[in-house]
Design a protein around this motif. Structure first.
Motif, PDB file in Angstrom:
ATOM      1  N   GLY A  53      38.025  30.308  37.416  1.00 61.17           N
ATOM      2  CA  GLY A  53      39.280  29.675  37.770  1.00 61.17           C
ATOM      3  C   GLY A  53      40.480  30.601  37.793  1.00 61.17           C
ATOM      4  O   GLY A  53      41.594  30.173  38.112  1.00 61.17           O
ATOM      5  N   THR A  54      40.280  31.871  37.486  1.00 60.47           N
ATOM      6  CA  THR A  54      41.376  32.841  37.483  1.00 60.47           C
ATOM      7  C   THR A  54      41.736  33.238  38.906  1.00 60.47           C
ATOM      8  O   THR A  54      40.854  33.573  39.710  1.00 60.47           O
ATOM      9  CB  THR A  54      40.969  34.107  36.696  1.00 60.47           C
ATOM     10  N   VAL A  55      43.022  33.227  39.222  1.00 59.62           N
ATOM     11  CA  VAL A  55      43.489  33.709  40.518  1.00 59.62           C
ATOM     12  C   VAL A  55      43.484  35.236  40.472  1.00 59.62           C
ATOM     13  O   VAL A  55      44.194  35.849  39.672  1.00 59.62           O
ATOM     14  CB  VAL A  55      44.894  33.164  40.852  1.00 59.62           C
ATOM     15  N   VAL A  56      42.649  35.855  41.322  1.00 63.18           N
ATOM     16  CA  VAL A  56      42.491  37.313  41.320  1.00 63.18           C
ATOM     17  C   VAL A  56      43.006  37.956  42.605  1.00 63.18           C
ATOM     18  O   VAL A  56      42.988  39.179  42.748  1.00 63.18           O
ATOM     19  CB  VAL A  56      41.022  37.728  41.061  1.00 63.18           C
ATOM     20  N   GLY A  57      43.470  37.142  43.541  1.00 65.92           N
ATOM     21  CA  GLY A  57      44.043  37.660  44.779  1.00 65.92           C
ATOM     22  C   GLY A  57      44.973  36.621  45.363  1.00 65.92           C
ATOM     23  O   GLY A  57      44.797  35.418  45.141  1.00 65.92           O
ATOM     24  N   THR A  58      45.965  37.085  46.111  1.00 64.69           N
ATOM     25  CA  THR A  58      46.899  36.156  46.725  1.00 64.69           C
ATOM     26  C   THR A  58      47.654  36.810  47.876  1.00 64.69           C
ATOM     27  O   THR A  58      47.749  38.039  47.957  1.00 64.69           O
ATOM     28  CB  THR A  58      47.923  35.624  45.689  1.00 64.69           C
TER      29      THR A  58
END
Length: 143
Positions: A53-58
């Motif tokens: 669930g970790t946001v690793v790109g955006t």
């Protein structure tokens, strides 16, 4: 498998902004106020989300008429070199197509030029400094 998609709500948008702060402010020395320009509320945020669930790109997309402006592309150091940048750009292309955009523009850090070229972007104009980092405008047209 990392899921690349639109941010699903305010918590993921907040996580994307926190990732940007970690990459741009902490890692690259960009002043926080230069990243937080007040336009996040009007932007479409794309995210790469790890299995936990970790946001690793955006990246974020802003619409200006028939032009889509892609910006604030960031990938966590531990998630780099896994193709997430290209996957975010592919999703941005799909969003551009769905919105009827004629082109996408972005200001690329020179160190990331190859990534954007592989995704079909072409440099336009001269190198310029943004937050003390060399950039060049790039464009991808849809016709």
């Amino acid at each position: 498998m990392t899921d690349v998609r639109r941010a699903s709500g305010p918590d993921e948008v907040a996580a994307a902004i926190a990732l940007r702060a970690a990459v741009f402010v902490d890692e690259q020395g960009v002043p926080l106020e230069e990243d937080l320009d007040g336009r996040d509320g009007e932007a479409l945020h794309l995210v790469a989300v790890a299995d936990d669930g970790t946001v690793v790109g955006t990246c974020r997309l802003l619409t200006d008429g028939a032009t889509l402006k892609l910006g604030r592309m960031a990938v966590a150091p531990a998630a780099r070199r896994r193709g997430l940048g290209l996957r975010l750009l592919e999703l941005a292309d799909a969003e551009a197509g769905a919105s009827g955009a004629e082109r996408t523009v972005l200001a690329a850090q020179l160190t990331a030029l190859g990534l954007y070229e592989r995704a079909g972007y072409a440099a336009r104009g001269e190198v310029f400094l943004d937050a003390g980092i060399e950039h060049v405008w790039m464009e991808k047209r849809y016709a």
